[in-house]
Motif scaffolding. Sequence first.
Motif, short mmCIF file in Angstrom:
data_model
loop_
_atom_site.label_atom_id
_atom_site.label_comp_id
_atom_site.label_asym_id
_atom_site.label_seq_id
_atom_site.Cartn_x
_atom_site.Cartn_y
_atom_site.Cartn_z
N LEU A 86 -43.12 4.67 9.88
CA LEU A 86 -43.31 3.76 11.01
C LEU A 86 -43.60 2.37 10.45
CD1 LEU A 86 -45.35 4.36 14.23
CD2 LEU A 86 -45.68 2.26 12.91
N ALA A 87 -42.81 1.40 10.86
CA ALA A 87 -43.00 0.01 10.42
C ALA A 87 -43.51 -0.81 11.60
CB ALA A 87 -41.70 -0.58 9.90
N ILE A 88 -44.66 -1.44 11.43
CA ILE A 88 -45.22 -2.30 12.48
C ILE A 88 -45.29 -3.72 11.95
CG2 ILE A 88 -47.52 -1.47 11.76
CD1 ILE A 88 -48.57 -2.42 14.47
N GLY A 89 -44.55 -4.61 12.58
CA GLY A 89 -44.50 -5.99 12.12
C GLY A 89 -43.30 -6.70 12.72
N GLN A 90 -42.69 -7.56 11.94
CA GLN A 90 -41.49 -8.25 12.39
C GLN A 90 -40.25 -7.51 11.88
OE1 GLN A 90 -41.58 -12.60 12.42
NE2 GLN A 90 -43.66 -12.54 11.60
N ASP A 91 -39.08 -7.96 12.34
CA ASP A 91 -37.83 -7.29 11.99
C ASP A 91 -37.62 -7.17 10.49
OD1 ASP A 91 -36.70 -6.69 14.55
OD2 ASP A 91 -36.31 -8.82 14.83
N GLY A 92 -38.02 -8.20 9.75
CA GLY A 92 -37.82 -8.19 8.32
C GLY A 92 -38.53 -7.05 7.62
N LEU A 93 -39.64 -6.58 8.20
CA LEU A 93 -40.37 -5.46 7.61
C LEU A 93 -39.56 -4.18 7.71
CD1 LEU A 93 -42.94 -4.42 6.28
CD2 LEU A 93 -43.89 -4.05 8.57
N VAL A 94 -38.87 -3.98 8.82
CA VAL A 94 -38.01 -2.80 8.97
C VAL A 94 -36.88 -2.84 7.95
CG1 VAL A 94 -36.49 -1.51 10.53
CG2 VAL A 94 -38.56 -2.59 11.43
N ALA A 95 -36.27 -4.00 7.81
CA ALA A 95 -35.17 -4.16 6.85
C ALA A 95 -35.64 -3.86 5.44
CB ALA A 95 -34.60 -5.58 6.94
N ASN A 96 -36.81 -4.38 5.07
CA ASN A 96 -37.34 -4.17 3.72
C ASN A 96 -37.72 -2.71 3.50
OD1 ASN A 96 -40.09 -5.16 1.70
ND2 ASN A 96 -37.95 -5.30 1.17
N THR A 97 -38.29 -2.09 4.52
CA THR A 97 -38.70 -0.68 4.43
C THR A 97 -37.52 0.23 4.22
OG1 THR A 97 -40.65 -1.07 5.83
CG2 THR A 97 -39.86 1.20 5.65
N ALA A 98 -36.43 -0.03 4.93
CA ALA A 98 -35.26 0.86 4.89
C ALA A 98 -34.71 1.04 3.48
CB ALA A 98 -34.17 0.31 5.81
N LYS A 99 -34.91 0.07 2.62
CA LYS A 99 -34.35 0.13 1.26
C LYS A 99 -35.10 1.08 0.34
CE LYS A 99 -34.69 -4.33 0.95
NZ LYS A 99 -34.60 -5.74 0.50
N TYR A 100 -36.28 1.54 0.77
CA TYR A 100 -37.12 2.32 -0.14
C TYR A 100 -37.45 3.72 0.36
CZ TYR A 100 -37.81 -2.19 -2.40
OH TYR A 100 -37.61 -3.38 -3.04
N GLY A 118 -37.85 -8.71 17.95
CA GLY A 118 -37.81 -7.26 17.83
C GLY A 118 -36.44 -6.63 17.95
N VAL A 119 -35.43 -7.21 17.30
CA VAL A 119 -34.09 -6.62 17.32
C VAL A 119 -34.11 -5.22 16.69
CG1 VAL A 119 -31.72 -6.86 16.50
CG2 VAL A 119 -32.98 -8.88 17.25
N LEU A 120 -34.90 -5.05 15.64
CA LEU A 120 -35.02 -3.75 14.97
C LEU A 120 -36.26 -2.99 15.40
CD1 LEU A 120 -34.14 -4.89 11.32
CD2 LEU A 120 -32.60 -3.99 13.07
N LEU A 121 -37.06 -3.58 16.25
CA LEU A 121 -38.31 -2.98 16.70
C LEU A 121 -38.12 -2.44 18.11
CD1 LEU A 121 -40.49 -5.97 15.46
CD2 LEU A 121 -40.18 -3.79 14.27
N LYS A 122 -37.62 -1.23 18.21
CA LYS A 122 -37.21 -0.67 19.49
C LYS A 122 -38.35 -0.10 20.32
CE LYS A 122 -32.89 -1.59 18.70
NZ LYS A 122 -32.22 -2.67 19.46
N HIS A 123 -39.55 -0.05 19.76
CA HIS A 123 -40.65 0.62 20.44
C HIS A 123 -41.89 -0.27 20.48
CE1 HIS A 123 -38.11 4.15 20.11
NE2 HIS A 123 -38.03 3.92 18.81
#
Length: 307
Positions: A86-100, A118-123
Amino acid sequence: MNFERVIIIRDKTRLEQLIERFNSKAQAKFYIERSEGNFGYYEIEHDTFYQSLNKIQKTISKRLKYKVIDRSFLPTYIFTEQDLVLAIGQDGLVANTAKYVNGLPIIGVNPDSERYDGVLLKHTPDDLSTVIKNVLKGEYATKQVTMAKAVLNDGQTLLAFNDFYIGADSHVSSRYDIEFKGKKERQSSSGVIVSTGAGSTGWLSSIFNMKNNIIGHSTVSERENRAQMDWGDNKLVFVVREPFLSKVTQTNIGFGIITKKQTLKIESNMPTKGVIFSDGIESDFLNFNSGSHVEIGIADEKANLII
């Protein structure tokens, strides 16, 4: 998947970053207010984030164990198949998380809907209980996102959710040899951008906007038709920024589509300060100096965003 715990990925708030910079909240407040800034804005943003984080923790604790880790630990943290991310933050955090996270499903939570697109923050924290319940029952869907992969000749690799920048780490000219579809040439430019579908509405679109303005055809339909791709498309787009034509540098290779069968190869001619940045994060990079060769292609890994 049989999830046993939730790994909550977070980043420092801007207030926390200011306190780190100035050693105390009082000193940070003094600096901002002396510069005629609104320190209260940082405090409200900080409080809203922690209200959301606390609500998330309470919701998760009713069903699963959880652990909170800072974004800076992502490159070294070892995820398992029992982890729900679960990533809580801005869209860039989701992008960075996905790589790891090696393709593990990711729940993107928007902690502050009034501030973040929240383009990547659907919830949201309010609907998380239902999301967790459905995920544990296996009743959920994911949106797959194609990522790019850079492989250096020394074996180092780097993933990109949105885009790569290959070139100099400052405003000096980037010098390299580029090879695509059997053609090779020496170039001097402002660097090369390689974009995924997810990143096509960002940096890549700005390059097309510039081109359209130059030729006098800056229409929305043209920008969308040329720059945007679906997130799951198995293709990448590369563009050379501001290539310079001279006696020793060419400009014939400036744009192309990277596929599973067609990669992009670049050899650095920069003695120092050559880099490959991933997703605009300056700490997420590979050195790319003379003697380095990189091959850019589509990653086998996919990002999986729970929708």
